[in-house]
Design a protein around this motif. Structure first.
Motif, PDB file in Angstrom:
ATOM      1  N   GLN A 226       0.826  -1.410  -0.018  1.00 38.33           N
ATOM      2  CA  GLN A 226       0.070   0.033  -0.031  1.00 38.33           C
ATOM      3  C   GLN A 226       1.013   1.185   0.097  1.00 38.33           C
ATOM      4  OE1 GLN A 226      -3.182   0.057  -0.507  1.00 38.33           O
ATOM      5  NE2 GLN A 226      -3.218   2.392  -0.163  1.00 38.33           N
ATOM      6  N   LYS A 229       2.253   1.755  -3.344  1.00 40.83           N
ATOM      7  CA  LYS A 229       0.959   2.288  -4.124  1.00 40.83           C
ATOM      8  C   LYS A 229       0.935   3.746  -4.061  1.00 40.83           C
ATOM      9  CE  LYS A 229      -3.650   1.292  -5.396  1.00 40.83           C
ATOM     10  NZ  LYS A 229      -4.847   0.445  -5.189  1.00 40.83           N
ATOM     11  N   GLU A 230       0.730   4.065  -2.854  1.00 37.40           N
ATOM     12  CA  GLU A 230       0.656   5.612  -2.715  1.00 37.40           C
ATOM     13  C   GLU A 230       1.710   6.493  -2.980  1.00 37.40           C
ATOM     14  OE1 GLU A 230      -0.145   5.803   1.712  1.00 37.40           O
ATOM     15  OE2 GLU A 230      -1.916   4.957   1.875  1.00 37.40           O
ATOM     16  N   ALA A 232       3.623   5.808  -5.609  1.00 35.90           N
ATOM     17  CA  ALA A 232       3.652   5.850  -6.895  1.00 35.90           C
ATOM     18  C   ALA A 232       2.510   6.883  -7.347  1.00 35.90           C
ATOM     19  CB  ALA A 232       3.479   4.471  -7.673  1.00 35.90           C
ATOM     20  N   GLU A 233       1.228   6.786  -6.803  1.00 35.26           N
ATOM     21  CA  GLU A 233       0.412   7.871  -6.971  1.00 35.26           C
ATOM     22  C   GLU A 233       0.730   9.182  -6.781  1.00 35.26           C
ATOM     23  OE1 GLU A 233      -3.211   6.507  -4.716  1.00 35.26           O
ATOM     24  OE2 GLU A 233      -3.547   4.633  -6.296  1.00 35.26           O
ATOM     25  N   ARG A 234       1.423   9.337  -5.555  1.00 28.33           N
ATOM     26  CA  ARG A 234       1.720  10.715  -5.186  1.00 28.33           C
ATOM     27  C   ARG A 234       2.922  11.381  -6.122  1.00 28.33           C
ATOM     28  NH1 ARG A 234       3.079   9.447   0.074  1.00 28.33           N
ATOM     29  NH2 ARG A 234       5.391   9.297  -0.170  1.00 28.33           N
ATOM     30  N   LYS A 236       3.075  10.354  -9.329  1.00 26.62           N
ATOM     31  CA  LYS A 236       2.251  10.701 -10.620  1.00 26.62           C
ATOM     32  C   LYS A 236       1.404  12.097 -10.455  1.00 26.62           C
ATOM     33  CE  LYS A 236      -0.917   8.532 -13.691  1.00 26.62           C
ATOM     34  NZ  LYS A 236      -2.083   7.352 -13.992  1.00 26.62           N
ATOM     35  N   SER A 237       0.840  12.216  -9.332  1.00 22.60           N
ATOM     36  CA  SER A 237       0.115  13.524  -9.380  1.00 22.60           C
ATOM     37  C   SER A 237       0.770  14.576  -9.338  1.00 22.60           C
ATOM     38  CB  SER A 237      -0.787  13.263  -7.970  1.00 22.60           C
ATOM     39  OG  SER A 237      -0.067  13.314  -6.895  1.00 22.60           O
TER      40      SER A 237
END
Length: 513
Positions: A226, A229-230, A232-234, A236-237
């Protein structure tokens, strides 16, 4: 030698009428014979003190005030008054129209030389080289600098000089890390877009609130999957990693007010404007020197310049392209004027009178006779690194007596690794080209991660190349400036670019103020 009536000028004294006649004669050769393509020219006569002032404010005709410019002015003025440093005969601005400053103390022969050098040589290079076409907008820079000067003056009136200088100090410290290197930035704003930007800033200043910054940190989560994943999302954003630190701080910092963000943007726009010049020193000066040398000799052949004036021009030219030997106490490295000019002349020679060696190394241009077209194409489509890699000839390597040393830190000796043979020429050319690659010579520092809803710890990464680390005092001082603009903890990790091994880590929490 031309008759007195045919000469463009007959003495060292000059006036504006003589300047105009000489400019017209230079322009005829530059455009008609050499095929140059230039912006409209604007020549301005300035005093030595005005030239010193231009030096101190990065050579821009319009520039905001900052204490560092005054400090540099005092330093340059001190050396000049004591005779320890001369002044440039001219200064040229990459703008449309192209502004060329001529020193009023110049003789008429020097005014002719620097007009050809700057108003046509540099001007053509600015207008046609792909880096300048891609990264700068010569039409907009003067109006943008006028806006920047007025905006920062307005900020000083509203927020106080110390507050503005503190932001400028931190922004200036990060200028080299405030450019986009691999993608094209937006063009400078038009007047209409700048007006909308002013309205947006005023609106933000009126509606700005600290409440949105008081969100509690997210809850603890120990699940590695998790967390990844967080992360990677951070990234990307936030479009991470990000190479342009000033851009990231301008857009993402939680503590900066709108006027402070705009100052960061002004500084990074200026840094981006000068970015192509850092990559084309040899080519730019070589182009301008070749142009003035060719034009002045053409005018002399036409009988429009006297022998005395030509001797003065050649003396100045020789001083500019002088290259001390490696064992000379005056050796400062390779003179970009000398190398650039020699390469331009060598290309002309290869096109017109090649040797068998030239035909082997440069089959596409050797003997074609099209040296004008070859030079125009090279000036338009290369930077220093690629130009040297493609056009430095074995003949020129021998002329400059270049050799390559290998100096390993673990060895107590230096090895002459490349000499004047077939394999040595290739190695020398490649090594010299790499030395002009700012991607190799400038530290690669990127924003890697930050949790805006958590501890807001900003994590930077230095991709270490060839084991070259940052100097500690400079590194720590710069980190403090990043901390000033970010407002929270900042850390920097040095990672080997090849192995991925972490070589060092430091944080602003560890630094004493």
């Amino acid at each position: 030698m031309g008759t007195a009536s045919n000469l463009l000028f007959q003495s060292s004294d000059w006036n504006f009428e003589t300047l105009a006649h000489t400019y017209d004669a230079i322009e005829e050769i530059a455009l008609g014979d050499l095929g140059l393509d230039v912006y409209p020219n604007q020549l301005e006569i300035i005093s030595s003190e005005q030239m010193l002032d231009a030096y101190s404010s990065v050579g821009m005709p319009l520039m905001y005030q900052h204490w560092s410019f005054g400090k540099r002015f005092v330093f340059e003025d001190h050396l000049y008054r004591r005779g320890r440093r001369g002044l440039a005969y001219e200064l040229v601005i990459n703008s449309n129209p192209c502004i060329t400053y001529l020193m009023e103390e110049n003789t008429m022969a020097m005014q002719a030389l620097v007009t050809a050098h700057a108003a046509f040589g540099h001007n053509h290079f600015f207008k046609n080289n792909y880096l300048f076409r891609q990264w700068t907008d010569a039409t907009a820079i003067l109006s943008y600098m006028d806006f920047a000067k007025k905006y920062i003056a307005k900020c000083e009136e509203r927020h106080g000089t110390p507050a503005v200088e503190a932001i400028l100090d931190s922004a200036h410290a990060l200028m080299e890390q405030g450019v986009f290197r691999y993608r094209r930035p937006p063009r400078l704003s038009s007047e209409k877009e700048r007006e909308r930007m002013r309205e947006r800033l005023e609106y933000e200043e009126q509606t700005y609130s600290d409440l949105w910054r008081t969100l509690p940190p997210s809850g603890e989560n120990n699940d590695p999957t998790q967390l990844e994943k967080e992360l990677a999302e951070r990234k990307k954003s936030l479009n991470l990693p990000e190479e342009n630190l000033l851009y990231f701080l301008e857009k993402t910092s939680l503590i900066l007010e709108p006027w402070q963000r705009e100052i960061l943007r002004i500084v990074r726009v200026i840094a981006q404007y000068f970015y192509p010049q850092r990559q084309t020193k040899v080519m730019n000066e070589g182009c301008a020197t070749f142009v003035h040398y060719t034009i002045m000799n053409k005018l002399f052949d036409q009988g429009k310049i006297s022998e005395g004036a030509m001797l003065e021009i050649l003396q100045s030219h020789t001083n500019v392209v002088f290259q001390p030997g490696f064992d000379d106490p005056r050796f400062p490295g390779i003179n970009p004027y000398a190398l650039g000019f020699a390469m331009m002349q060598d290309i002309e020679r290869i096109c017109v009178a090649p040797t068998a060696e030239d035909r082997d190394w440069f089959p596409d241009i050797a003997g074609t006779g099209n040296w004008r077209e070859t030079l125009l194409d090279a000036w338009a489509n290369h930077r220093d690194e690629s130009f040297i890699l493609q056009f430095l000839s074995p003949a020129l390597i021998r002329k400059f007596r270049l050799f390559l040393l290998t100096d390993e830190a673990d060895d107590n000796f230096c090895e002459v690794a490349s000499i004047h043979n077939e394999r040595g020429y290739e190695a020398l050319r490649g090594a010299l080209a790499r030395s002009y690659d700012i991607g190799v010579n400038q530290p690669d520092i990127q924003v890697m991660d930050v949790d805006l809803l958590g501890d807001r710890h900003l994590r930077l990464q230095h991709n270490v190349k060839d084991g070259v680390l940052l100097e500690e005092n400079s590194r720590d001082s710069t980190l403090r400036h990043v901390r000033h603009l970010w407002g929270y903890e900042v850390s920097l990790a040095g990672v080997d670019a090849e192995t991925g091994e972490t070589l060092y880590e430091c944080s602003t929490e560890e630094l004493s103020d």
